[in-house]
Design a protein around this motif. Sequence first.
Motif, short mmCIF file in Angstrom:
data_model
loop_
_atom_site.label_atom_id
_atom_site.label_comp_id
_atom_site.label_asym_id
_atom_site.label_seq_id
_atom_site.Cartn_x
_atom_site.Cartn_y
_atom_site.Cartn_z
N VAL A 130 -8.10 -14.91 -36.34
CA VAL A 130 -6.80 -14.23 -36.36
C VAL A 130 -6.11 -14.58 -37.68
O VAL A 130 -6.03 -15.76 -38.03
N ASP A 131 -5.68 -13.56 -38.41
CA ASP A 131 -5.00 -13.82 -39.68
C ASP A 131 -3.49 -13.80 -39.48
O ASP A 131 -2.95 -12.90 -38.83
N VAL A 132 -2.84 -14.79 -40.07
CA VAL A 132 -1.38 -14.83 -40.01
C VAL A 132 -0.86 -15.19 -41.40
O VAL A 132 -1.44 -16.06 -42.07
N THR A 133 0.18 -14.51 -41.82
CA THR A 133 0.84 -14.90 -43.07
C THR A 133 2.15 -15.56 -42.70
O THR A 133 2.97 -14.98 -41.98
N VAL A 134 2.31 -16.79 -43.17
CA VAL A 134 3.53 -17.53 -42.89
C VAL A 134 4.41 -17.48 -44.14
O VAL A 134 3.96 -17.83 -45.23
N VAL A 135 5.64 -17.01 -43.98
CA VAL A 135 6.56 -16.98 -45.11
C VAL A 135 7.65 -18.01 -44.85
O VAL A 135 8.39 -17.92 -43.86
N GLY A 136 7.75 -19.00 -45.73
CA GLY A 136 8.80 -20.01 -45.60
C GLY A 136 10.09 -19.48 -46.20
O GLY A 136 10.10 -18.99 -47.33
N LYS A 137 11.15 -19.52 -45.42
CA LYS A 137 12.44 -19.04 -45.91
C LYS A 137 13.46 -20.15 -45.68
O LYS A 137 13.19 -21.13 -45.00
N PRO A 146 -0.81 -9.41 -40.13
CA PRO A 146 -1.06 -8.19 -40.92
C PRO A 146 -1.97 -7.19 -40.20
O PRO A 146 -1.74 -5.98 -40.30
N ASP A 147 -2.99 -7.65 -39.49
CA ASP A 147 -3.90 -6.70 -38.83
C ASP A 147 -3.22 -6.02 -37.66
O ASP A 147 -3.50 -4.86 -37.35
N GLU A 148 -2.36 -6.75 -36.99
CA GLU A 148 -1.70 -6.19 -35.80
C GLU A 148 -0.38 -5.51 -36.14
O GLU A 148 0.23 -4.89 -35.29
N LYS A 149 0.06 -5.69 -37.38
CA LYS A 149 1.34 -5.14 -37.84
C LYS A 149 2.50 -5.63 -36.97
O LYS A 149 3.30 -4.85 -36.44
N VAL A 150 2.54 -6.94 -36.81
CA VAL A 150 3.62 -7.55 -36.04
C VAL A 150 4.29 -8.59 -36.92
O VAL A 150 3.62 -9.34 -37.64
N ASP A 161 -8.63 -21.70 -28.59
CA ASP A 161 -10.05 -21.71 -28.98
C ASP A 161 -10.42 -20.61 -29.96
O ASP A 161 -11.53 -20.09 -29.93
N THR A 162 -9.47 -20.23 -30.78
CA THR A 162 -9.73 -19.21 -31.79
C THR A 162 -9.20 -19.73 -33.12
O THR A 162 -8.12 -20.32 -33.16
N THR A 205 -6.33 -23.62 -41.79
CA THR A 205 -6.85 -23.05 -40.54
C THR A 205 -6.37 -23.90 -39.38
O THR A 205 -6.55 -25.13 -39.41
N ILE A 206 -5.76 -23.27 -38.40
CA ILE A 206 -5.38 -24.03 -37.21
C ILE A 206 -6.10 -23.45 -36.01
O ILE A 206 -6.48 -22.28 -35.99
N GLU A 207 -6.30 -24.30 -35.04
CA GLU A 207 -6.93 -23.87 -33.80
C GLU A 207 -6.45 -24.83 -32.72
O GLU A 207 -6.42 -26.04 -32.93
N ALA A 208 -6.06 -24.26 -31.59
CA ALA A 208 -5.59 -25.11 -30.49
C ALA A 208 -6.64 -25.16 -29.40
O ALA A 208 -7.17 -24.13 -29.00
#
Length: 381
Positions: A130-137, A146-150, A161-162, A205-208
């Motif tokens: 799963v790709d996530v872009t984290v923007v620090g503000k 980005p893939d899910e447009k959320v 487990d992902t 990369t994080i995974e729980a």
Amino acid sequence: MRERSSRARRWIAAVVVLGAVLVLAGCRGPDNGQNSLKPDGPAAEKIDNLFVPVFFIAVGVAVLVLAGVVWVAVRYRQRPGKNENPKQIHGSTPLEISWTVVPALILVVVAFFTIRTIFDLAEKPSGDVVDVTVVGKQWWWQFNYPDEKVVTANELVIPTDTKVRVKLTACDDSLPGECNVIHSFWVPELAGKVDVVPGRENKTTIEADRADTYLGQCAEYCGLSHANMRFRVVAVAPDEFETWIKDQQRGPTVPFQSGPEDAQEPAGPAQAMVVGKYECTNCHTFDDSSASTYGPNLTHLGSRTTFASGYYELTRDRLIEWLLDAPSLIPMESQDCRKPGAPALDDGTCVGMPSFTKDGPGPVMSHEDAETIADYLLSLK
Ligand code: CUA
């Protein structure tokens, strides 16, 4: 007599030292839910597996060195009637070689495993990612899928487990010219710290391993509310994650109306307030969960458990308080920078929610208006 008092003093000193050690050993901060020694994901485990042996090597070295110092101090202490100098061993080749080679070997071993772990952690994951872009503000986190447009804020929902590939940036691509200061992304139970640097794209990369809520924290001083810049990683079962994504992709549960004539329904009077009167839409969006915004995207605020960068639980009373006077709940530079004579808005010194009290730069908000907006926000599930 003198001998007895010096012996008593020594006993007192020993008891004080021992007591201090026992008291300090009992020191344990309040359990704040962040503990890098309790890893809950592969990245944090790898770091822990490196840290623990290195820690014990360091403890071993410390014990040997301290024991040696104590032994020498006791064994060769000055005694009455024994005033001769000890044997001089300066320049002893065997000693010089051994105390150069032994530490060097220890460091080579530590370096080998450290470098291996660093490369291991930096490796790009493959497979189901799963790709996530984290923007620090300042001072909150935007999470873009980005893939899910959320686009969401402060609560990073991930499947268990992902592998989640986290791209860290301080510049918001979808808001041209929007670059922030340096932050650092840290969820102690899941992974090590990674800096969030303007003009760079760091990755981690994080995974729980299990479904739980993990507490994160900005770990790089970034201004007034650095200490309040928290976030949560909410790990849920993969099917629950799919449901969450679908819910987020849906339009707002209470949509805006397009024309001003029918603006009273269904967002009701709240729409006129957030668009017109208080201009909340300058920084937030209420009806587009795919949009990047200057302030947190509020399209599905009601689905979150916290707000204000995870600092406050999302309750009606707290939200009303926040709407009326946010800078009194979390220090922000918006406090008085929009007053007459203050530096201009666009030079970057005005950060955060303005106050809507009579001392604030915005219009004065009535308690009734705050209640209306809060109820509207909470209905945005
Ligand atoms: Cu962001 Cu400290």
